[in-house]
Design an enzyme around this catalytic site. Structure first.
Site, PDB file in Angstrom:
ATOM      1  N   LYS A   1     -43.903  55.859  95.621  1.00  0.00           N
ATOM      2  CA  LYS A   1     -44.063  55.677  97.062  1.00  0.00           C
ATOM      3  C   LYS A   1     -44.859  56.835  97.670  1.00  0.00           C
ATOM      4  O   LYS A   1     -44.947  57.905  97.069  1.00  0.00           O
ATOM      5  CB  LYS A   1     -42.676  55.576  97.718  1.00  0.00           C
ATOM      6  CG  LYS A   1     -41.911  54.321  97.319  1.00  0.00           C
ATOM      7  CD  LYS A   1     -40.662  54.173  98.140  1.00  0.00           C
ATOM      8  CE  LYS A   1     -39.859  52.961  97.716  1.00  0.00           C
ATOM      9  NZ  LYS A   1     -38.645  52.795  98.548  1.00  0.00           N
TER      10      LYS A   1
ATOM     11  N   ASP B   1     -39.508  58.071  94.980  1.00  0.00           N
ATOM     12  CA  ASP B   1     -39.542  57.891  96.433  1.00  0.00           C
ATOM     13  C   ASP B   1     -39.866  59.245  97.072  1.00  0.00           C
ATOM     14  O   ASP B   1     -41.029  59.582  97.279  1.00  0.00           O
ATOM     15  CB  ASP B   1     -38.203  57.318  96.905  1.00  0.00           C
ATOM     16  CG  ASP B   1     -38.174  57.043  98.401  1.00  0.00           C
ATOM     17  OD1 ASP B   1     -39.213  57.202  99.056  1.00  0.00           O
ATOM     18  OD2 ASP B   1     -37.108  56.673  98.923  1.00  0.00           O
TER      19      ASP B   1
ATOM     20  N   PHE C   1     -38.505  49.143 100.913  1.00  0.00           N
ATOM     21  CA  PHE C   1     -37.451  49.193  99.910  1.00  0.00           C
ATOM     22  C   PHE C   1     -37.605  47.989  98.988  1.00  0.00           C
ATOM     23  O   PHE C   1     -37.633  46.848  99.432  1.00  0.00           O
ATOM     24  CB  PHE C   1     -36.070  49.188 100.567  1.00  0.00           C
ATOM     25  CG  PHE C   1     -34.984  49.616  99.635  1.00  0.00           C
ATOM     26  CD1 PHE C   1     -34.744  50.962  99.405  1.00  0.00           C
ATOM     27  CD2 PHE C   1     -34.218  48.681  98.969  1.00  0.00           C
ATOM     28  CE1 PHE C   1     -33.743  51.375  98.530  1.00  0.00           C
ATOM     29  CE2 PHE C   1     -33.217  49.086  98.086  1.00  0.00           C
ATOM     30  CZ  PHE C   1     -32.984  50.430  97.871  1.00  0.00           C
ATOM     31  N   VAL C   2     -37.712  48.260  97.693  1.00  0.00           N
ATOM     32  CA  VAL C   2     -37.964  47.191  96.728  1.00  0.00           C
ATOM     33  C   VAL C   2     -36.801  47.032  95.761  1.00  0.00           C
ATOM     34  O   VAL C   2     -36.064  47.989  95.498  1.00  0.00           O
ATOM     35  CB  VAL C   2     -39.282  47.444  95.950  1.00  0.00           C
ATOM     36  CG1 VAL C   2     -40.473  47.387  96.887  1.00  0.00           C
ATOM     37  CG2 VAL C   2     -39.242  48.782  95.220  1.00  0.00           C
TER      38      VAL C   2
ATOM     39  N   ASP D   1     -32.126  48.506  92.385  1.00  0.00           N
ATOM     40  CA  ASP D   1     -30.983  47.836  93.000  1.00  0.00           C
ATOM     41  C   ASP D   1     -30.903  48.065  94.499  1.00  0.00           C
ATOM     42  O   ASP D   1     -31.479  49.010  95.038  1.00  0.00           O
ATOM     43  CB  ASP D   1     -29.681  48.345  92.390  1.00  0.00           C
ATOM     44  CG  ASP D   1     -29.319  49.748  92.900  1.00  0.00           C
ATOM     45  OD1 ASP D   1     -30.137  50.657  92.723  1.00  0.00           O
ATOM     46  OD2 ASP D   1     -28.228  49.906  93.488  1.00  0.00           O
TER      47      ASP D   1
ATOM     48  N   ARG E   1     -30.664  44.188  90.146  1.00  0.00           N
ATOM     49  CA  ARG E   1     -31.251  44.866  88.985  1.00  0.00           C
ATOM     50  C   ARG E   1     -31.739  43.862  87.951  1.00  0.00           C
ATOM     51  O   ARG E   1     -32.704  44.112  87.227  1.00  0.00           O
ATOM     52  CB  ARG E   1     -30.222  45.787  88.312  1.00  0.00           C
ATOM     53  CG  ARG E   1     -29.834  47.023  89.116  1.00  0.00           C
ATOM     54  CD  ARG E   1     -29.109  48.014  88.211  1.00  0.00           C
ATOM     55  NE  ARG E   1     -28.351  49.022  88.939  1.00  0.00           N
ATOM     56  CZ  ARG E   1     -28.860  50.157  89.416  1.00  0.00           C
ATOM     57  NH1 ARG E   1     -30.137  50.422  89.266  1.00  0.00           N
ATOM     58  NH2 ARG E   1     -28.090  51.032  90.047  1.00  0.00           N
TER      59      ARG E   1
ATOM     60  N   GLY F   1     -31.489  52.750  86.853  1.00  0.00           N
ATOM     61  CA  GLY F   1     -32.672  51.987  87.259  1.00  0.00           C
ATOM     62  C   GLY F   1     -33.748  51.834  86.204  1.00  0.00           C
ATOM     63  O   GLY F   1     -34.495  50.864  86.215  1.00  0.00           O
TER      64      GLY F   1
END
Ligand code: IMP
Ligand code: MG
Length: 183
Positions: A135, A107, A156-157, A163, A169, A48
């Site tokens: 978050k 997160d 959720f982004v 992804d 992505r 990511g």
């Protein structure tokens, strides 16, 4: 690809490519100031953080070494599995080094609190965290990110490295994924 290519899949665009680059420029200035006179190794968390690493590193007006780790904390869905495994370790010996972990989103904070203590056990000079997004839940973990692009909500982004089941992505912007995509 641009948000227009996946328009139906997004509730909204949260941050445009331009906003992301501008914010990374600000974080790079902070990092330059804080690490003035010190060597610096930035560690990207695959997969990511690839976009953040590429743009943050180029925004730095100084030398910086780059290395990568791959860990897994998620299954293929949108919720953390709670299990962290090293899939690819560093190639660099970090003892005595100043290490800055670069990630795209915190997160639960589970991944980075685990990673931070793992790296701290290797006797580095310092370990800090830079994350593009954070978050709310992350606030409850003993993981302190020194550099944070933006605090966001619980949604959720996707995009800019983030992804959903390995897609999105390569979206230039960051957007909120529409629930119909994953439900
Ligand atoms: P944590 O351990 O719960 O902090 O999860 C960190 C990892 O979960 C991130 O590095 C991402 O790979 C993934 N993740 C968490 N939230 C999102 C999201 O909104 N979109 C995509 N991936 C996410
Ligand atoms: Mg990640």
């Amino acid at each position: 690809m641009d948000a227009a290519h996946v328009d139906d899949d997004l509730v909204e665009v949260l941050f445009t490519e331009k906003q992301i680059h501008d914010r990374l420029g600000e974080l790079a200035a902070d990092i330059e100031r804080d690490y003035d006179g010190k060597d610096l190794l930035i560690v990207g968390v695959l997969r990511g953080a690839v976009m953040v690493m590429a743009d943050l590193a180029r925004a730095l007006g100084r030398h910086v070494e780059m290395d990568w780790m791959a860990v897994s904390s998620y299954g293929s869905g949108t919720k953390s599995s709670g299990v962290v495994r090293i899939l690819k370790d560093l190639d660099t010996d970090i003892s005595g080094r100043h290490v800055l972990i670069v990630d795209e989103v915190i997160d639960t904070g589970l991944t980075l609190s685990w990673l931070t203590s793992n790296l701290n056990s290797r006797n580095p000079a310092s370990v800090e965290i830079c994350t593009l997004l954070r978050k709310p839940e992350a606030q409850q973990m003993p993981v302190q990110a020194r550099y944070v692009g933006w605090d966001i909500g619980e949604e959720f982004v996707v995009g800019y490295g983030l992804d959903y089941r390995e897609n999105y992505r390569n979206l230039r912007d960051i957007g909120t994924l529409a629930p119909h995509v994953y439900s």
